[in-house]
Design a protein around this motif. Structure first.
Motif, short mmCIF file in Angstrom:
data_model
loop_
_atom_site.label_atom_id
_atom_site.label_comp_id
_atom_site.label_asym_id
_atom_site.label_seq_id
_atom_site.Cartn_x
_atom_site.Cartn_y
_atom_site.Cartn_z
N TRP A 44 36.30 108.22 -26.69
CA TRP A 44 36.47 107.01 -25.90
C TRP A 44 35.23 106.75 -25.05
N GLN A 45 34.70 107.80 -24.40
CA GLN A 45 33.50 107.63 -23.57
C GLN A 45 32.31 107.15 -24.39
N ARG A 46 32.11 107.73 -25.56
CA ARG A 46 31.00 107.32 -26.43
C ARG A 46 31.16 105.87 -26.90
N THR A 47 32.39 105.52 -27.28
CA THR A 47 32.63 104.16 -27.75
C THR A 47 32.37 103.16 -26.63
N ARG A 48 32.84 103.44 -25.43
CA ARG A 48 32.60 102.54 -24.30
C ARG A 48 31.11 102.44 -23.99
N ARG A 49 30.38 103.55 -24.10
CA ARG A 49 28.93 103.52 -23.86
C ARG A 49 28.24 102.67 -24.93
N LEU A 50 28.64 102.83 -26.19
CA LEU A 50 28.06 102.02 -27.26
C LEU A 50 28.33 100.54 -27.04
N GLU A 51 29.49 100.21 -26.50
CA GLU A 51 29.80 98.82 -26.16
C GLU A 51 28.93 98.34 -25.00
N SER A 52 28.85 99.13 -23.93
CA SER A 52 28.10 98.69 -22.74
C SER A 52 26.61 98.60 -23.00
N GLU A 53 26.09 99.42 -23.91
CA GLU A 53 24.67 99.38 -24.24
C GLU A 53 24.35 98.31 -25.29
N GLY A 54 25.38 97.64 -25.81
CA GLY A 54 25.15 96.54 -26.73
C GLY A 54 25.11 96.89 -28.20
N TYR A 55 25.32 98.15 -28.55
CA TYR A 55 25.37 98.50 -29.97
C TYR A 55 26.58 97.86 -30.63
N ILE A 56 27.68 97.77 -29.89
CA ILE A 56 28.88 97.08 -30.35
C ILE A 56 28.96 95.79 -29.56
N LYS A 57 28.80 94.67 -30.24
CA LYS A 57 28.79 93.38 -29.56
C LYS A 57 30.18 92.78 -29.42
N GLY A 58 31.13 93.23 -30.23
CA GLY A 58 32.48 92.70 -30.15
C GLY A 58 33.27 93.12 -31.37
N TYR A 59 34.50 92.67 -31.44
CA TYR A 59 35.40 92.98 -32.54
C TYR A 59 35.94 91.65 -33.07
N THR A 60 36.12 91.59 -34.38
CA THR A 60 36.57 90.34 -34.98
C THR A 60 37.48 90.62 -36.17
N ALA A 61 38.20 89.58 -36.58
CA ALA A 61 39.05 89.67 -37.77
C ALA A 61 38.38 88.92 -38.91
N ILE A 62 38.51 89.44 -40.12
CA ILE A 62 38.02 88.75 -41.31
C ILE A 62 39.22 88.00 -41.89
N LEU A 63 39.11 86.69 -41.92
CA LEU A 63 40.22 85.85 -42.34
C LEU A 63 40.17 85.55 -43.83
N ASP A 64 41.31 85.31 -44.43
CA ASP A 64 41.39 84.91 -45.83
C ASP A 64 41.24 83.40 -45.87
N ARG A 65 40.06 82.93 -46.22
CA ARG A 65 39.78 81.50 -46.19
C ARG A 65 40.60 80.74 -47.23
N ALA A 66 40.94 81.38 -48.35
CA ALA A 66 41.77 80.71 -49.36
C ALA A 66 43.14 80.37 -48.78
N LEU A 67 43.74 81.30 -48.04
CA LEU A 67 45.04 81.04 -47.42
C LEU A 67 44.95 79.96 -46.34
N LEU A 68 43.77 79.82 -45.76
CA LEU A 68 43.56 78.81 -44.72
C LEU A 68 43.17 77.45 -45.30
N GLY A 69 43.05 77.35 -46.63
CA GLY A 69 42.76 76.07 -47.27
C GLY A 69 41.29 75.74 -47.43
N VAL A 70 40.41 76.72 -47.20
CA VAL A 70 38.96 76.50 -47.38
C VAL A 70 38.38 77.65 -48.20
N PRO A 71 38.76 77.72 -49.49
CA PRO A 71 38.41 78.88 -50.30
C PRO A 71 36.97 78.94 -50.79
N GLU A 72 36.26 77.82 -50.78
CA GLU A 72 34.91 77.79 -51.34
C GLU A 72 33.86 78.06 -50.27
N THR A 73 32.88 78.87 -50.63
CA THR A 73 31.75 79.12 -49.74
C THR A 73 30.52 78.45 -50.34
#
Length: 160
Positions: A44-73
């Motif tokens: 936990w301490q290492r993960t928080r340090r990696l976040e505070s030092e900017g190695y981890i910029k954030g967390y996100t979800a990868i969405l299924d664009r086909a299910l959202l109606g925009v399947p083409e890239t």
């Protein structure tokens, strides 16, 4: 004096943490600690340090664009007619405001930008071009390619 991330390198354990979080950002601290071979508290301490030092910029979800109606890239290369501050700022702010635009990269070579767009087929792409992209002032030329299939998505190499 506080040590910055530029002043310190990360070690093999930090890299394992980054690798595991890149694979699954929803791991609990306990699961992460178990995967990398640490007890939960130092993990936990290492993960928080990696976040505070900017190695981890954030967390996100990868969405299924086909299910959202925009399947083409579509990958769009764009050349601007000028590169003054006004044109660059307008282009950047308009790209950021378009929900279809997933990524925008300033690139070298023949074109100025590479834009990744999610649309609903060729009609959705035509609509995006006519109603949005072609209305952005300062675009001289664009060239598009439809992606057929994504072979790899996400992640950043965490080198040893």
């Amino acid at each position: 004096m506080k040590e910055s991330s530029a002043d310190r390198s990360i070690d093999a354990i930090d890299r394992r943490i980054l690798r595991e979080l890149t694979r699954d950002g929803r791991l609990t601290n306990t699961e992460l600690a178990e995967r990398i071979g640490l007890s939960p508290s130092p993990c936990w301490q290492r993960t928080r340090r990696l976040e505070s030092e900017g190695y981890i910029k954030g967390y996100t979800a990868i969405l299924d664009r086909a299910l959202l109606g925009v399947p083409e890239t579509v990958l769009i290369e764009v050349t601007l007619d000028r590169h003054d501050d006004t044109v660059l700022e307008t282009f950047g702010s308009q790209m950021a405001a378009m929900p279809e635009v997933i990524e925008v990269w300033l690139i070298t070579g023949e074109y100025d930008y590479l834009i990744k767009v999610a649309v609903n087929g060729t009609r959705g792409y035509e609509e995006f071009l006519r109603q949005k992209l072609y209305r952005v002032p300062g675009i001289r030329h664009s060239r598009s390619s439809f992606a057929l299939r994504c072979l790899k998505q996400g992640g950043v190499p965490v080198l040893d």
